[in-house]
Write a protein that holds these residues in place. Structure first.
Motif, short mmCIF file in Angstrom:
data_model
loop_
_atom_site.label_atom_id
_atom_site.label_comp_id
_atom_site.label_asym_id
_atom_site.label_seq_id
_atom_site.Cartn_x
_atom_site.Cartn_y
_atom_site.Cartn_z
N SER A 280 7.85 2.26 -4.27
CA SER A 280 8.24 2.02 -2.88
C SER A 280 7.20 1.14 -2.21
N ARG A 281 7.56 0.55 -1.09
CA ARG A 281 6.61 -0.27 -0.35
C ARG A 281 5.43 0.57 0.12
N TYR A 282 5.72 1.81 0.50
CA TYR A 282 4.64 2.71 0.94
C TYR A 282 3.65 2.94 -0.20
N GLU A 283 4.15 3.18 -1.42
CA GLU A 283 3.26 3.37 -2.56
C GLU A 283 2.43 2.13 -2.84
N LEU A 284 3.08 0.98 -2.75
CA LEU A 284 2.38 -0.27 -3.07
C LEU A 284 1.28 -0.57 -2.06
N VAL A 285 1.58 -0.38 -0.77
CA VAL A 285 0.55 -0.69 0.22
C VAL A 285 -0.64 0.24 0.08
N ASN A 286 -0.41 1.47 -0.32
CA ASN A 286 -1.52 2.40 -0.51
C ASN A 286 -2.27 2.12 -1.80
N ARG A 287 -1.56 1.66 -2.84
CA ARG A 287 -2.23 1.30 -4.09
C ARG A 287 -3.10 0.06 -3.89
N VAL A 288 -2.58 -0.90 -3.12
CA VAL A 288 -3.27 -2.18 -2.96
C VAL A 288 -4.35 -2.12 -1.88
N ARG A 289 -4.02 -1.51 -0.73
CA ARG A 289 -4.95 -1.53 0.40
C ARG A 289 -5.65 -0.21 0.64
N GLY A 290 -5.04 0.88 0.20
CA GLY A 290 -5.67 2.17 0.37
C GLY A 290 -5.37 2.84 1.69
N TYR A 291 -4.49 2.25 2.49
CA TYR A 291 -4.12 2.85 3.76
C TYR A 291 -2.81 2.23 4.23
N GLU A 292 -2.13 2.94 5.14
CA GLU A 292 -0.89 2.45 5.72
C GLU A 292 -1.19 1.79 7.06
N PHE A 293 -0.39 0.80 7.46
CA PHE A 293 -0.58 0.15 8.75
C PHE A 293 0.77 -0.30 9.29
N SER A 294 0.79 -0.59 10.58
CA SER A 294 2.03 -0.99 11.23
C SER A 294 2.59 -2.26 10.60
N GLY A 295 3.88 -2.22 10.28
CA GLY A 295 4.53 -3.39 9.70
C GLY A 295 4.28 -3.56 8.22
#
Length: 232
Positions: free
Chosen positions: A177-192
């Motif tokens: 999921s996009r949520y999984e990818l953003v956390n794998r790549v950046r380590g945190y969630e953010f707006s947008g």
């Protein structure tokens, strides 16, 4: 030798504030309020990462960002006063590795710089190893050398694009999921974050060539997966 951060910000007070915080964090800092001067400094090849305000008085910040991408892929953290998601992800679509919206905490900017540099330097200190092959040799990923090839051509990736590719390749065929990818790549969630991941996937596919959409497949309503099998 200390890591060098280029701070490009036309407001002197903000520029000097960022300089002080970066220096406290152990970085060497060069700074300017001019886009033209920033392009010259990037050409000197002594800059490890840039913190860039897109709203510059002489040269549009997007042009400085393009120069950073073309001159060795210098990582860039974008500063923007704009609130709209479309404006924030514009810099990311142009190749920025992260963004911070004004007003910001200078400590947050330092942390973002540290995170981007960490992703960019995964290869440091790793021993040699054979590349992993996918799709009967079409895609090669050598994580030790931090290199990727597609159809025999080396693919130059930003730290975020590299993180996306290696995350998807860790389990080929698995849908992330996009949520999984953003956390794998950046380590945190953010707006947008969902639309930002889509932008980076678009850039990654473009760099992978005509077969990019088959290599990084879209699973409607869920996310993305690597469309090539790992070779045995």
């Amino acid at each position: 030798m200390a890591t060098t951060v280029l701070v490009v910000e036309d407001e002197k007070e903000i520029r000097e504030l960022l300089r002080r915080y970066m220096e406290r964090a152990g970085y060497a800092v060069v700074s300017t309020g001019s886009g033209a001067e920033a392009i010259r400094l990037l050409g000197d090849r002594g800059v490890d990462i840039a913190v860039l305000d897109l709203g510059l008085p002489d040269v549009d910040g997007s042009e400085v960002l393009r120069e950073a991408r073309e001159r060795g892929g210098t990582p860039v953290v974008v500063l923007t006063a704009r609130d709209a998601v479309e404006d924030r992800i514009r810099g990311l679509r142009l190749g920025a590795d992260d963004y911070v919206t004004k007003p910001f905490s200078p400590t947050e900017v330092v942390l973002r710089v540290q995170a981007v540099l960490s992703r960019a330097r995964h290869e440091s200190g790793w021993s040699d190893s054979a590349a992993t092959s996918y799709g009967h040799g079409r895609l090669l990923i050598d994580e030790d050398r931090h290199e990727a090839q597609m159809d025999g051509t080396k693919v130059e990736l930003t730290p975020t694009e590299w993180g996306l590719l290696t995350a998807l390749a860790s389990v080929p065929g698995r849908v992330y999921s996009r949520y999984e990818l953003v956390n794998r790549v950046r380590g945190y969630e953010f707006s947008g974050y969902e639309r930002t991941i889509d932008s980076h996937v678009k850039n990654l596919r473009h760099k992978l060539g005509p077969a990019g959409a088959q290599v990084v497949e879209t699973v409607m309503g869920v996310g993305y997966r690597l469309g090539l099998r790992r070779d045995t």
